[in-house]
Design a protein around this motif. Structure first.
Motif, short mmCIF file in Angstrom:
data_model
loop_
_atom_site.label_atom_id
_atom_site.label_comp_id
_atom_site.label_asym_id
_atom_site.label_seq_id
_atom_site.Cartn_x
_atom_site.Cartn_y
_atom_site.Cartn_z
N ARG A 7 55.67 -4.61 19.06
CA ARG A 7 55.08 -3.00 18.75
C ARG A 7 54.32 -3.52 20.11
NH1 ARG A 7 55.77 -1.15 13.48
NH2 ARG A 7 56.31 -2.38 12.33
N ASP A 8 53.45 -2.27 20.16
CA ASP A 8 52.81 -2.32 21.55
C ASP A 8 51.51 -2.69 20.87
OD1 ASP A 8 54.57 -2.19 23.64
OD2 ASP A 8 53.93 0.31 23.50
N ASP A 9 50.48 -2.97 21.80
CA ASP A 9 49.16 -3.19 21.04
C ASP A 9 48.56 -2.22 21.48
OD1 ASP A 9 49.60 -6.10 20.28
OD2 ASP A 9 48.70 -6.76 22.39
N GLY A 10 47.51 -2.20 20.15
CA GLY A 10 47.05 -0.23 20.35
C GLY A 10 45.37 -0.40 20.27
N ALA A 11 44.66 0.34 19.97
CA ALA A 11 42.84 0.34 19.73
C ALA A 11 43.11 0.15 17.71
CB ALA A 11 42.93 1.48 19.46
N GLU A 14 43.92 2.43 15.16
CA GLU A 14 45.83 2.78 15.26
C GLU A 14 46.56 1.44 14.12
OE1 GLU A 14 46.58 3.92 19.10
OE2 GLU A 14 45.43 5.75 18.86
N MET A 15 45.64 0.22 15.00
CA MET A 15 46.99 -0.83 14.22
C MET A 15 46.89 -0.89 12.91
SD MET A 15 49.20 -2.46 16.55
CE MET A 15 49.40 -0.45 16.92
N GLN A 18 49.37 1.47 11.49
CA GLN A 18 50.43 1.57 11.11
C GLN A 18 50.63 0.52 10.48
OE1 GLN A 18 52.38 -0.10 14.82
NE2 GLN A 18 51.56 1.83 16.74
N THR A 115 41.89 -4.03 22.07
CA THR A 115 43.36 -3.60 21.95
C THR A 115 43.09 -4.64 20.52
OG1 THR A 115 45.08 -5.09 23.16
CG2 THR A 115 44.23 -2.58 23.24
N SER A 117 46.89 -6.93 18.22
CA SER A 117 48.21 -6.09 17.61
C SER A 117 48.43 -6.16 16.33
CB SER A 117 48.69 -7.53 17.64
OG SER A 117 48.32 -8.83 16.65
#
Length: 164
Positions: A7-11, A14-15, A18, A115, A117
């Motif tokens: 999984r990419d890190d994100g805002a 958003e994380m 998810q 960001t 994780s």
């Protein structure tokens, strides 16, 4: 894009979204920087909220254990919250004076890259739920069990001592 294990890190919001979706929890965005989810615990249905403050780069995370305190019990609950908060490493409980709701709240300083994780989203969410689950009985003992805050916290910590 990588496979589902990577999984990419994100805002932050958003994380959290998810993570909530991965757990199968109903969730919805409440504007640009806020998300609300519903999680079922052993004691209650918890409302979870993530609020992103971009200016401060802080994610505030709140968990509401569905406990409302009437005026006649507020002094005892404030005392119980003081005793509970001494036990916590992360976050704290509050009694919102306007609504009488109990809330668990903590903030995570996300930093300049803005960001998070997936694992951080999981850790923040699980810590809040774990503390709500651990201390829910204290509030019940005080509100409905007729115990003093000191008796309630002693009883709750004894009951949960073997669960670590």
């Amino acid at each position: 894009m990588g496979d589902s294990d990577e999984r990419d890190d994100g805002a932050p919001i958003e994380m959290l979204e998810q993570y909530f979706e991965a757990r199968g929890w109903a969730c919805e965005r409440a504007g640009e920087g806020e998300i609300i989810a519903s999680a079922t615990g052993s004691w209650a249905q918890y409302e979870l909220r993530g609020v992103w403050r971009q200016d401060d780069q802080v994610l505030q995370f709140l968990a509401f254990p569905d406990i409302k305190v009437g005026a006649e019990k507020r002094a005892a609950i404030y005392e119980a919250i003081g005793l509970i908060n001494e036990q916590l490493w992360l976050g704290h409980f509050e009694l919102w004076s306007g609504s009488g709701l109990i809330v668990f709240r903590h903030a995570a300083l996300v930093g300049d890259n803005e960001t998070m994780s997936f694992e951080q989203a999981e850790a923040i969410s699980e810590a809040a739920i774990e503390e709500c689950e651990r201390f829910y009985p204290v509030f019940q003992f005080v509100l409905w069990g007729g115990k003093s805050p000191t008796e309630a916290i002693s009883a709750a910590l004894i009951d949960t001592a073997g669960e670590a």
